[in-house]
Design a protein around this motif. Structure first.
Motif, PDB file in Angstrom:
ATOM      1  N   ARG A   1      28.483  28.846 -34.225  1.00  0.00           N
ATOM      2  CA  ARG A   1      29.489  28.930 -35.238  1.00  0.00           C
ATOM      3  C   ARG A   1      30.291  30.280 -34.792  1.00  0.00           C
ATOM      4  NH1 ARG A   1      28.809  24.214 -38.320  1.00  0.00           N
ATOM      5  NH2 ARG A   1      28.029  25.669 -40.319  1.00  0.00           N
TER       6      ARG A   1
ATOM      7  N   GLU B   1      20.902  26.151 -35.488  1.00  0.00           N
ATOM      8  CA  GLU B   1      21.262  26.869 -34.801  1.00  0.00           C
ATOM      9  C   GLU B   1      22.484  26.832 -33.815  1.00  0.00           C
ATOM     10  OE1 GLU B   1      19.044  24.118 -31.619  1.00  0.00           O
ATOM     11  OE2 GLU B   1      17.063  25.343 -31.377  1.00  0.00           O
ATOM     12  N   GLU B   2      23.941  25.494 -35.255  1.00  0.00           N
ATOM     13  CA  GLU B   2      25.011  24.759 -35.191  1.00  0.00           C
ATOM     14  C   GLU B   2      25.400  25.796 -36.056  1.00  0.00           C
ATOM     15  OE1 GLU B   2      27.780  21.462 -36.967  1.00  0.00           O
ATOM     16  OE2 GLU B   2      25.726  20.932 -36.639  1.00  0.00           O
ATOM     17  N   ARG B   3      24.791  26.720 -36.919  1.00  0.00           N
ATOM     18  CA  ARG B   3      25.523  27.776 -37.658  1.00  0.00           C
ATOM     19  C   ARG B   3      25.199  29.144 -36.519  1.00  0.00           C
ATOM     20  NH1 ARG B   3      22.534  26.253 -41.953  1.00  0.00           N
ATOM     21  NH2 ARG B   3      23.198  24.806 -43.574  1.00  0.00           N
TER      22      ARG B   3
END
Length: 640
Positions: A566, A561-563
């Motif tokens: 970004r 989810e973080e990638r």
């Protein structure tokens, strides 16, 4: 569980037409693309049930019954090639075709008989794998039988990765079996003159007919005829006469190579038993455990029993694939009932484990050999109910049009079918008569149960033999003709509408950069007043994701989810409207669900650039996705 009209649904829909056939005329590339279905089928011809019958035949009659293996292999090659022909030309598997050809009650009866055969086959796989675990690791047989329930997870994982990976896994297991048994034959040093004489047909003693029919049932597996007609449809054969004839030719060659390999495995087992046990005077080696125990002292090599046990486990595991896939095909084809693969696998395995456990608890481990041989005789008794409809179908112009088999091949097919039926009738008469004599005053119970059942099966066999002949004489087409010539007219062309919503499947590898670049270029070049939208799609494929789904909140999910966030932030800086969605489980299945939910105009995926061997090892998610979604799919090669 889902119902539906299975006649109009493809066989094994999750892999249907998922393997691309190269257009270039290279013989070897086309053969490689077609190779695979026959290897999946061939593992059923070397399963642990074969071990019991081959070892029993070799120890009791020496090389005298090796001709049965050769005859059975010739029959198998012929029948499997007919099964492949049916699947390629008619676009149906044998179960679907039987449902169309026969009335509903007859189709249901054929389904029940086939399910019994599949359970018998899986029983052999359970016992074989369990015995192998016992011999190799010293595990008691009853716990080893229970351990075999967990091999379902391995099979399901391989199925989810695509048909080519499943085929590669099976080929590795086949090579393992072949190498191990090759070592056994070299250590046994067989006598070549008696071995050659064993290819002359004869029945060398009492009990030879029972063993010969068991070997026939162990070699020519009835449910493999249903399975092969479905597996060949995993290849994307174009509907043109030259491509269909090429598909028939290459699948026949695939069957010839794979099944001759299976013959060598079976022959190695019989030769080993003859050269080791029969030569030493051990004429009653019917238990696999006894064979394993006697190998080391008779051959004088510690490696012999270890190789034997490893080959047995590999044979059991590879044969598991056949039973599960065949069960899925016959259930969907005959009764239009589709179970989730995990449910189907556990159900099949439970039907096999229960009689194995009962036999071990009541009669002891020494009874497993007789149970293995009995399972192969059951398979043989079911064989005619698959072979006779198959021959009717491929010889009928109403079904096969110009691709029906010719008179000589039809004659050979009927000779094989009638030989199998005659042997089974002889065995059935012999078995029922023996039960009557041993029952004495209790024979009345057999008259009320076994005799009516036997007469019912005989009547069913007569019906499936005669009814298609009468239907053919009445004429009329029974299935819509397959359009093998393509469209008659050139379609009218119109400019396509530029995509306004583009979905990109990302996996945080080097393939993302070219895929995203193409997607951005398409959106910017689409025109219009409002900017287009980019949808990022990613699938979490961990074991937890497959079990728990979107409820999973582990470290991998949070990191993905973080990638994605970004990626989205960087694209927004470029003026692109973007959002992202996360899927869980199998890549192709989850991506197709995300695409259906988001409804983009175009799906863009990055290719990792591996070729045919890479596809075989790593799977073909792109190919599977392309046939599951109703929107265009664009594949961007690595480095583009």
């Amino acid at each position: 569980m889902r119902g539906g009209n299975a006649i109009h649904l493809p066989s094994l829909s999750e892999v249907h037409r998922s393997v691309e056939i190269p257009e270039q005329p290279s013989f070897w590339r086309r053969l490689f693309a077609f190779s695979g279905p026959a290897y999946l089928v061939s593992v059923g011809y070397m399963d642990p049930g074969n071990w019991a019958t081959d070892i029993a035949a070799g120890s009791r009659f020496g090389y005298g019954l090796i001709w049965v293996l050769l005859m059975s292999n010739v029959m198998a090659v012929l029948l499997q090639s007919l099964s492949a022909r049916l699947g390629i030309v008619a676009g149906m598997d044998l179960a679907q075709a039987c449902r169309v050809m026969f009335p509903r009650p007859v189709a249901y009866a054929l389904w029940v008989i086939c399910e019994i055969a599949i359970a018998a086959c899986d029983l052999a796989e359970v016992l074989g794998t369990a015995i192998g675990l016992q011999l190799l690791f010293g595990i008691p047989l009853l716990p080893a039988v229970l351990i075999t329930a967990f091999d379902a997870l391995l099979l399901l994982l391989l199925q989810a990765r695509g048909i080519r990976l499943l085929e590669a896994f099976v080929v590795v297991l086949i090579l393992t079996v072949g190498l191990c048994l090759g070592v056994e034959v070299l250590l046994a040093k067989p006598d070549l003159a008696p071995l050659a004489a064993g290819f002359v047909p004869s029945l060398p003693g009492a009990g030879a007919l029972y063993l010969a029919i068991g070997m026939l049932g162990a070699t020519v597996m009835p449910h493999n005829l249903y399975l092969h007609s479905a597996l060949v449809q995993s290849r994307r054969v174009q509907n043109t006469p030259s491509r269909i004839r090429g598909g028939i030719r290459f699948n026949t060659l695939d069957s010839l190579i794979a099944l001759n390999g299976a013959f060598l495995v079976n022959a190695a087992l019989l030769v080993m038993a003859a050269a080791t046990f029969f030569r030493a005077g051990y004429y009653q080696v019917t238990e696999i455990q006894d064979a394993h125990r006697l190998l080391a002292p008779l051959l004088g090599a510690r490696a012999a029993p270890i190789a034997f046990a490893i080959a047995l486990i590999a044979a059991g595991q590879s044969s598991t694939v056949t039973g599960t896939l065949a069960g899925q095909v016959v259930m969907e084809g005959f009764v239009h009932l589709r179970l989730q693969p995990v449910v189907r696998r556990l159900l099949t395995r439970a039907l096999a484990i229960v009689p194995a456990v009962i036999t071990i608890v009541v009669y002891g481990e020494q009874a497993t050999g007789d149970l293995l041989v009995l399972s192969q005789v059951i398979l043989s008794l079911q064989l005619s109910f698959a072979v006779i409809p198959l021959v009717h179908l491929v010889a009928d112009r109403r079904w096969m049009d110009e691709y029906r088999i010719g008179p000589w091949l039809e004659g050979a097919s009927w000779l094989v079918a009638l030989t199998i039926a005659a042997l089974n009738l002889a065995l059935g008469y012999q078995a029922v008569g023996g039960w009557m004599r041993r029952a004495g005053e209790g024979a009345w119970l057999l008259w009320l149960t076994v005799v009516p059942l036997a007469l019912g099966l005989l009547a069913l066999l007569a019906y499936v033999t005669i009814q298609p002949i009468a239907a053919r004489r009445r004429g009329g087409r029974v299935v819509p003709p397959r359009d093998v010539h393509g469209p008659a007219l050139t379609p009218a062309f119109a400019p396509a509408t530029p995509p306004r919503r583009v979905a990109v499947a990302v996996d945080f590898s080097s393939a993302d950069q070219p895929a995203l670049s193409y997607a951005v270029a398409l959106l910017r070049g689409g025109g219009g007043e409002e900017p287009g939208e980019l949808v990022l799609l990613h699938v979490v494929e961990s074991g937890g994701a497959r079990l728990i789904g979107d409820e999973l909140r582990d470290r991998e999910t949070l990191g993905d989810e973080e990638r994605l966030a970004r990626y989205a932030e960087e694209l927004r800086r470029m003026g692109i409207a973007v959002r992202w969605e996360l899927g869980f489980g199998d890549a192709a299945t989850a991506l197709s669900a995300l695409v259906e939910a988001q409804r983009p105009d175009l799906v863009v995926l990055g290719s990792h650039g591996h070729g045919a061997v890479g596809d075989l090892l790593l799977g073909t998610s792109i190919e599977r996705l392309r046939h599951r979604v109703r929107v265009p799919v664009m594949v961007v090669p690595a480095g583009a």
